[in-house]
Design an enzyme around this catalytic site. Structure first.
Site, PDB file in Angstrom:
ATOM      1  N   HIS A 121      -2.112  12.752 -10.698  1.00 13.18           N
ATOM      2  CA  HIS A 121      -1.346  13.578  -9.764  1.00 13.18           C
ATOM      3  C   HIS A 121      -1.883  13.319  -8.362  1.00 13.18           C
ATOM      4  O   HIS A 121      -3.061  13.008  -8.174  1.00 13.18           O
ATOM      5  CB  HIS A 121      -1.528  15.051 -10.152  1.00 13.18           C
ATOM      6  CG  HIS A 121      -0.653  16.007  -9.433  1.00 13.18           C
ATOM      7  ND1 HIS A 121      -0.922  16.432  -8.136  1.00 13.18           N
ATOM      8  CD2 HIS A 121       0.472  16.675  -9.809  1.00 13.18           C
ATOM      9  CE1 HIS A 121      -0.007  17.299  -7.766  1.00 13.18           C
ATOM     10  NE2 HIS A 121       0.860  17.466  -8.754  1.00 13.18           N
ATOM     11  N   ASP A 198      -9.405  16.894 -13.675  1.00 15.85           N
ATOM     12  CA  ASP A 198      -8.250  17.703 -13.292  1.00 15.85           C
ATOM     13  C   ASP A 198      -7.762  18.408 -14.556  1.00 15.85           C
ATOM     14  O   ASP A 198      -7.201  17.776 -15.450  1.00 15.85           O
ATOM     15  CB  ASP A 198      -7.181  16.789 -12.699  1.00 15.85           C
ATOM     16  CG  ASP A 198      -5.836  17.466 -12.475  1.00 15.85           C
ATOM     17  OD1 ASP A 198      -5.687  18.653 -12.826  1.00 15.85           O
ATOM     18  OD2 ASP A 198      -4.926  16.801 -11.957  1.00 15.85           O
ATOM     19  N   GLN A 201      -3.271  20.631 -16.435  1.00 17.70           N
ATOM     20  CA  GLN A 201      -2.339  20.578 -17.563  1.00 17.70           C
ATOM     21  C   GLN A 201      -3.020  20.754 -18.923  1.00 17.70           C
ATOM     22  O   GLN A 201      -2.340  20.781 -19.950  1.00 17.70           O
ATOM     23  CB  GLN A 201      -1.588  19.230 -17.546  1.00 17.70           C
ATOM     24  CG  GLN A 201      -0.765  18.994 -16.299  1.00 17.70           C
ATOM     25  CD  GLN A 201       0.401  19.956 -16.162  1.00 17.70           C
ATOM     26  OE1 GLN A 201       0.828  20.583 -17.131  1.00 17.70           O
ATOM     27  NE2 GLN A 201       0.921  20.093 -14.944  1.00 17.70           N
ATOM     28  N   LYS A 224      -0.324  28.025 -14.042  1.00 19.89           N
ATOM     29  CA  LYS A 224       0.216  27.271 -15.180  1.00 19.89           C
ATOM     30  C   LYS A 224      -0.194  27.892 -16.523  1.00 19.89           C
ATOM     31  O   LYS A 224       0.200  27.395 -17.579  1.00 19.89           O
ATOM     32  CB  LYS A 224      -0.252  25.818 -15.109  1.00 19.89           C
ATOM     33  CG  LYS A 224       0.231  25.066 -13.865  1.00 19.89           C
ATOM     34  CD  LYS A 224      -0.272  23.630 -13.845  1.00 19.89           C
ATOM     35  CE  LYS A 224      -0.013  22.958 -12.516  1.00 19.89           C
ATOM     36  NZ  LYS A 224       1.412  22.723 -12.249  1.00 19.89           N
ATOM     37  N   CYS A 362       4.889  14.288  -8.203  1.00 17.16           N
ATOM     38  CA  CYS A 362       3.646  14.050  -7.440  1.00 17.16           C
ATOM     39  C   CYS A 362       2.828  12.938  -8.086  1.00 17.16           C
ATOM     40  O   CYS A 362       1.594  12.996  -8.125  1.00 17.16           O
ATOM     41  CB  CYS A 362       2.817  15.323  -7.319  1.00 17.16           C
ATOM     42  SG  CYS A 362       3.615  16.621  -6.361  1.00 17.16           S
TER      43      CYS A 362
END
Length: 407
Positions: A121, A198, A201, A224, A362
């Site tokens: 991303h 990261d 997700q 999220k 993104c």
């Protein structure tokens, strides 16, 4: 197993869009919020609202207890060694930028390496580009396999003794790939590098144990995972966080201020200047309570089942191009419907009450790797069902017919 009543806890799902019951399949962008989280934030504003750490009055104490209690919940949720390793911020982007701007710029120099993948991303790419430009370090990329996965052997060949940092998403927001983060961390550490993950997700969808994985830094967003927007957290190993300098300065992050120099509070407060996102942290704590009550294992099993069902059903549509590996654990499917532009696909689906995402997500370098200008993405969460996927497939078939069966 996900309770059958779970959808009843999400007020926003009980509405019609363009005359059709809402099917929300844009969870990788943001999840919906259960009543438990909405009520927790409402209760905070009605009964506890005050600034934290500063006042000795009752409301100040309540707000501080709620805020720091949320930090304790986050630490437990990802199995951090201590709550002082949890830095509250606006989300994944801010956490990654803090590491890039403070840690990376202090350890990198000309000839050093920062290792990434092409599927990152932008939030996990641009900060490292800027760090490399500022320090003279070199960006290196782990090659991708045709299905968008990476091989451990390629990681071993890419990471060298010049590597200072490996930055990678645990789960790709486009390909749905779950990377072998534990093995990547071991490779990075063997070469004296740190790993930055990261977790935007991954955190909502599976159990994350930062100690077991051997992660040095881990950033994620609350929105999220059923929490409010504007709240997230960065985890870091204590010795690394202690070495870092803050990049935002002001009230509450200071220990002593003089006319010509100042010094900082201990962890975590030296990175939390100004009035923090108190209500957001309260909402994040409530979201963690909610997810733990359902069970992360149950959520992962539910999504794995939905993903398999979606891949099978979508494969029935002639001319569709599915991106990423066939088998996956997270509920995320990215595709192109023949020659129909993804924005047109999303617009037609919206007319039938189905919300998906369309664009480059993104991830422009990944789009170029895929040889697509943009893609459509349907992403699922604990409240989605096979019936939602059936409606998606039916609507996609109608979309093809609407555009003249473009393939």
């Amino acid at each position: 197993m996900i309770p059958s009543s779970v959808r009843e806890w999400f007020p926003i799902l009980h509405q019609e869009i363009n005359g059709h019951p809402l099917v929300y399949l844009d969870n990788a962008a943001t999840s919906q919020k259960p009543r438990q989280v909405i009520d927790a934030v409402k209760r905070y504003y009605e009964w506890e609202n005050s600034n934290v750490h500063r006042g000795v009055h009752t409301l100040g104490s309540r707000a501080t207890d709620a805020y720091e209690g949320a930090r304790e919940k986050v630490a437990r949720f990802i199995n951090a060694e201590s709550a002082e390793q949890i830095i509250f911020n606006r989300g994944t982007t801010v956490g990654l930028n803090l590491v890039a701007s403070s840690y990376a710029r202090s350890v990198c120099g000309p000839g050093d390496e920062i290792v990434l993948t092409e599927m990152e991303h932008h939030s996990n790419l641009i900060p490292w580009q800027q760090a490399a430009l500022a320090t003279g370090a070199t960006l290196k990329y782990i090659p991708l396999q045709p299905d968008g996965t990476i091989r451990v052997e390629d990681v071993e060949q890419t990471v060298t003794d010049r590597t200072k940092l490996v930055a990678i998403a645990y789960v790709s927001n486009v390909m749905g790939v779950v990377h072998p983060v534990k093995q990547i961390a071991e490779i990075a550490h063997r070469h004296g590098a740190v790993i930055v993950v990261d977790g935007a997700q991954s955190t909502p969808h599976m159990k994350v144990d930062v100690q077991e994985l051997g992660i040095d830094f881990y950033a994620f967003s609350g929105h999220k995972m059923c929490a409010p927007t504007g709240i997230g957290a960065l985890y870091g190993k204590k010795e690394l966080l202690n070495r870092m300098e803050p990049i935002e300065f002001g009230g509450e992050m200071i220990n002593d201020v003089g006319l010509y120099e100042s010094n900082w509070k201990e962890l975590p407060w030296k990175f939390e200047g100004g009035t923090p996102i108190i209500a957001g942290a309260v909402g994040l704590g409530a979201a963690i309570d909610f997810l733990e009550e359902i069970g992360l294992d149950a959520i992962e099993q539910h999504e794995t089942k939905l993903a398999a069902y979606a891949m099978n059903r979508l494969s029935e549509i002639e001319g569709i191009r599915l991106h990423g590996p066939r088998e996956r654990k997270v509920g995320l499917v990215t595709f192109n419907l023949g020659d129909v532009h993804p924005h047109d696909v999303a617009t037609v689906l919206d007319a039938q009450g189905i919300a998906i995402r369309a664009g480059h997500h993104c991830c422009q370098p990944l789009m170029r790797w895929l040889k697509e200008s943009s893609t459509a993405r349907a992403s699922f969460y604990l409240y989605n069902t096979e019936e939602d996927i059936d409606r998606l497939v039916s609507a996609l078939i109608q979309t093809k017919e609407y555009f003249g069966d473009a393939t």
